[in-house]
Scaffold this motif. Structure first.
Motif, short mmCIF file in Angstrom:
data_model
loop_
_atom_site.label_atom_id
_atom_site.label_comp_id
_atom_site.label_asym_id
_atom_site.label_seq_id
_atom_site.Cartn_x
_atom_site.Cartn_y
_atom_site.Cartn_z
N ALA A 215 0.98 -1.24 -0.04
CA ALA A 215 0.08 0.01 -0.03
C ALA A 215 0.89 1.35 -0.14
N ARG A 216 1.93 1.22 0.64
CA ARG A 216 2.74 2.39 1.03
C ARG A 216 3.56 2.51 -0.43
N TYR A 217 3.90 1.41 -1.12
CA TYR A 217 4.72 1.57 -2.51
C TYR A 217 3.62 2.23 -3.44
N VAL A 218 2.32 1.74 -3.52
CA VAL A 218 1.48 2.15 -4.44
C VAL A 218 0.84 3.83 -4.09
N LEU A 219 0.75 4.21 -2.82
CA LEU A 219 0.63 5.55 -2.67
C LEU A 219 1.77 6.38 -3.27
N ASP A 220 2.94 5.89 -2.82
CA ASP A 220 4.23 6.68 -3.25
C ASP A 220 4.52 6.68 -4.74
N HIS A 221 3.83 5.71 -5.48
CA HIS A 221 4.08 5.59 -6.92
C HIS A 221 2.87 5.25 -7.77
N PRO A 222 2.14 6.44 -7.72
CA PRO A 222 0.60 6.27 -8.16
C PRO A 222 0.84 5.83 -9.61
N GLU A 223 1.70 5.70 -10.23
CA GLU A 223 1.78 5.37 -11.80
C GLU A 223 1.66 3.99 -11.78
N THR A 224 1.93 3.44 -10.86
CA THR A 224 1.67 1.61 -10.64
C THR A 224 0.25 1.37 -11.14
N VAL A 225 -0.62 2.14 -10.59
CA VAL A 225 -2.21 1.71 -10.76
C VAL A 225 -2.99 2.56 -11.58
N ALA A 226 -2.43 3.94 -11.67
CA ALA A 226 -3.36 4.87 -12.18
C ALA A 226 -3.92 4.56 -13.71
N GLY A 227 -5.37 4.65 -13.66
CA GLY A 227 -5.63 4.32 -15.09
C GLY A 227 -5.86 2.63 -15.42
N LYS A 228 -5.33 1.99 -14.50
CA LYS A 228 -5.44 0.48 -14.65
C LYS A 228 -6.37 -0.26 -13.99
N SER A 229 -6.64 -1.38 -14.35
CA SER A 229 -7.45 -2.49 -13.57
C SER A 229 -6.47 -3.25 -12.71
N VAL A 230 -7.14 -3.34 -11.34
CA VAL A 230 -6.10 -3.83 -10.24
C VAL A 230 -7.03 -5.02 -9.52
N LEU A 231 -6.26 -6.14 -9.30
CA LEU A 231 -6.76 -6.98 -8.44
C LEU A 231 -5.85 -7.05 -7.28
N ASP A 232 -6.53 -7.04 -6.17
CA ASP A 232 -6.11 -7.00 -4.79
C ASP A 232 -6.38 -8.54 -4.36
N LEU A 233 -5.26 -9.28 -4.22
CA LEU A 233 -5.49 -10.66 -4.13
C LEU A 233 -5.30 -11.34 -2.64
N ALA A 234 -6.17 -11.87 -2.36
CA ALA A 234 -5.99 -12.36 -0.75
C ALA A 234 -6.07 -11.06 0.03
N ALA A 235 -6.99 -10.50 -0.07
CA ALA A 235 -7.07 -8.86 0.41
C ALA A 235 -7.30 -8.62 1.75
N GLY A 236 -7.67 -9.62 2.70
CA GLY A 236 -7.63 -9.20 3.91
C GLY A 236 -8.51 -8.16 4.15
N SER A 237 -8.13 -7.20 4.84
CA SER A 237 -8.81 -5.74 5.10
C SER A 237 -9.19 -4.90 3.88
N GLY A 238 -8.42 -5.21 2.86
CA GLY A 238 -8.88 -4.53 1.69
C GLY A 238 -7.73 -3.01 1.58
N LEU A 239 -6.86 -3.18 2.43
CA LEU A 239 -5.94 -2.06 2.60
C LEU A 239 -5.37 -1.71 1.11
N VAL A 240 -4.64 -2.72 0.54
CA VAL A 240 -3.92 -2.84 -0.75
C VAL A 240 -4.94 -2.00 -1.72
N GLY A 241 -6.13 -2.59 -1.95
CA GLY A 241 -6.91 -2.17 -3.03
C GLY A 241 -7.59 -0.65 -2.73
N ILE A 242 -7.65 -0.51 -1.40
CA ILE A 242 -7.92 0.83 -1.22
C ILE A 242 -6.89 1.81 -1.45
N ALA A 243 -5.75 1.52 -1.38
CA ALA A 243 -4.66 2.29 -1.66
C ALA A 243 -4.53 2.51 -3.16
#
Length: 227
Positions: A76-104
């Motif tokens: 999640a920290r990486y995604v928030l610091d590097h928005p180009e990783t996910v911006a405009g893309k379809s994302v799968l948060d796998l074994a998501a737990g609380s959803g933290l990564v998907g929310i980021a």
């Protein structure tokens, strides 16, 4: 941290599941990721016992959905610091737990976010947490590991190599996702079963963890990309 290695028949969360999540957690900023607020529990062991009592089962995995696990925090920290990783893309948060990564990912402009879990409590928690952060995350109780995560362009997973059997299911899935062109990023706090030779390190963070479940209060956690 993800779901257990046992594949159960999917069952959608109920209103009672959502009520259980709300009753046993409180919203708070995530340590190291204060941009995100999650409904988290204060006492891991007490909630674990309460979950077993509510389900009428002994030997359930820990309530992964009620805590911010180190692998997920790092991704999640990486995604928030590097928005180009996910911006405009379809994302799968796998074994998501609380959803933290998907929310980021949603906060950083992902075109869509799908979160997969095999625990109805986790899916209920993801839905509650997405609302708390003002984002959309499409969560479902489903086991995807026989596929390749299509059509997601980015596959994110926090801490899925903590058991041999878990790693044996997740690695082939991640390799299939990578082979079809998806970018695959995982977070790992030094688990035994991560095949590091197949990954390249993107970042490392010192992450606070639940001492009752991790036997320490701080873990060095690496963000890896599958080669």
């Amino acid at each position: 941290m993800p779901n257990s290695t046992t594949v159960r028949q999917p069952a959608a969360p109920t209103g009672a599941d959502t009520a259980f999540v709300r009753e046993h957690t409180s919203p708070a900023p995530v340590p190291s990721v204060p941009e995100v607020r999650l409904h988290m529990a204060e006492d891991a062991i007490a909630l674990w016992e309460t979950t077993e009592s509510a389900r009428g089962e002994i030997g359930l995995p820990p309530p992964f959905w009620a805590f911010a696990w180190a692998g997920g925090v790092a991704v999640a920290r990486y995604v928030l610091d590097h928005p180009e990783t996910v911006a405009g893309k379809s994302v799968l948060d796998l074994a998501a737990g609380s959803g933290l990564v998907g929310i980021a990912a949603a906060l950083r402009g992902a075109a869509s976010v799908r979160a997969a879990e095999i625990d109805a409590y986790a899916v209920a928690a993801i839905e509650v947490n997405a609302v708390a952060n003002g984002v959309r995350v499409d969560a479902a109780v489903e086991d995807l590991l026989d596929g390749d995560g299509a059509p997601a362009q980015v596959v994110l997973a926090g801490d899925v190599f903590y058991e041999r059997a878990m790693a044996a299911r997740f690695l082939p899935f991640l390799e299939r996702a990578r082979a079809r062109g998806a970018r695959v990023i995982v977070g790992d706090p030094g688990r035994k079963y991560l095949p590091r030779e197949r990954f390249t390190a993107l970042a490392a963070h010192e992450v606070p963890v639940v001492a009752d479940l991790e036997d320490t209060a701080l873990k060095t956690t690496t963000v890896w990309e599958l080669l």
